[in-house]
Design a protein around this motif. Structure first.
Motif, PDB file in Angstrom:
ATOM      1  N   ASN A  59     -22.549 -17.046 -36.908  1.00 32.21           N
ATOM      2  CA  ASN A  59     -24.010 -17.100 -37.007  1.00 32.21           C
ATOM      3  C   ASN A  59     -24.428 -18.522 -37.365  1.00 32.21           C
ATOM      4  N   GLU A  60     -25.207 -19.150 -36.487  1.00 30.67           N
ATOM      5  CA  GLU A  60     -25.812 -20.446 -36.792  1.00 30.67           C
ATOM      6  C   GLU A  60     -27.313 -20.253 -36.925  1.00 30.67           C
ATOM      7  N   GLN A  61     -27.871 -20.738 -38.040  1.00 33.68           N
ATOM      8  CA  GLN A  61     -29.303 -20.606 -38.315  1.00 33.68           C
ATOM      9  C   GLN A  61     -29.921 -21.997 -38.393  1.00 33.68           C
ATOM     10  N   VAL A  62     -30.963 -22.214 -37.579  1.00 36.99           N
ATOM     11  CA  VAL A  62     -31.628 -23.511 -37.521  1.00 36.99           C
ATOM     12  C   VAL A  62     -33.023 -23.359 -38.118  1.00 36.99           C
ATOM     13  N   TYR A  63     -33.229 -23.999 -39.282  1.00 36.30           N
ATOM     14  CA  TYR A  63     -34.493 -23.889 -39.985  1.00 36.30           C
ATOM     15  C   TYR A  63     -35.458 -24.999 -39.544  1.00 36.30           C
ATOM     16  N   ALA A  64     -36.667 -24.969 -40.087  1.00 36.19           N
ATOM     17  CA  ALA A  64     -37.685 -25.971 -39.779  1.00 36.19           C
ATOM     18  C   ALA A  64     -37.130 -27.370 -40.011  1.00 36.19           C
ATOM     19  N   GLY A  65     -37.252 -28.229 -39.002  1.00 37.84           N
ATOM     20  CA  GLY A  65     -36.765 -29.595 -39.115  1.00 37.84           C
ATOM     21  C   GLY A  65     -35.308 -29.761 -38.746  1.00 37.84           C
TER      22      GLY A  65
END
Length: 206
Positions: A59-65
């Protein structure tokens, strides 16, 4: 249960994240060629390139920025762009979604130039955006109410399914055998010089 945190100036290459491992890339950090079978988080200002997200725990999670370029998602892996309640936003460019992979676009997340191959799926949820996706044979893109899609190429055997309340703008290139399916309540306008070939309308769509 190991954890690696990359802060400003920190760089990691060829890292393997086990199913119980965690990598957090913070502002100014950079990870390249990571094999992610656990959890990888790109927070504001963190970036990664050529990540392989694989396995049922991958699982890769890309947050704001946060930004990811050239990721490959396969074999049960999940790439999330914009995670509701944890960090709306984030950008993923040139991702490839192969069999068993899922690209999940939510909460201000944006994907640009994703390629969805056979057995792969891209889900664009409310407030998520997908730009210039290529959907190959056996691949599918599901667009929910409140989502935005701008341009796509749907190859033979590929499917894009658009729900009521989604915003869809062209151009669309639909090969023979490709299908763009509009569900109930969706209105579509076919402009001068375009055709409606490869477009299916569900009940209540026009």
């Amino acid at each position: 249960n190991g954890e690696l945190v990359l802060f400003s100036g920190g760089v990691a290459g060829l890292t393997t994240v086990a199913s119980s491992g965690v990598v957090i890339v913070s502002s100014g950090g950079f990870a390249t060629s990571t094999t992610d079978a656990g959890l990888m988080i790109l927070s504001g200002g963190g970036s990664a390139m050529s990540t392989l997200v694989t396995g049922s725990a991958g699982n890769e999670q890309v947050y704001a920025g946060g930004t990811e370029t050239g990721a490959v998602v396969a074999n049960g892996g999940l790439l999330q762009v914009g995670v509701s309640g944890f960090g709306a936003g984030g950008t993923v460019t040139s991702a490839t979604v192969n069999g068993g992979g899922l690209l999940f676009v939510d909460s201000g997340g944006v994907t640009v130039g994703a390629v969805v191959n056979s057995g792969g799926q891209e889900d664009v949820l409310a407030n998520g955006s997908a730009i210039s996706t290529v959907i190959s044979s056996g691949g599918q893109e599901l667009v929910s109410s409140g989502a935005t899609v701008s341009g796509a190429t749907i190859l033979s055997g590929g499917l894009m399914q658009v729900s009521s309340g989604a915003t869809v703008t062209g151009p669309f290139n639909i090969s023979t055998g490709g299908l763009l399916e509009y569900m109930s309540g969706v209105n579509i306008v076919v402009s001068s010089g375009q055709t409606s070939s490869g477009i299916a309308l569900g009940s209540g769509a026009s």
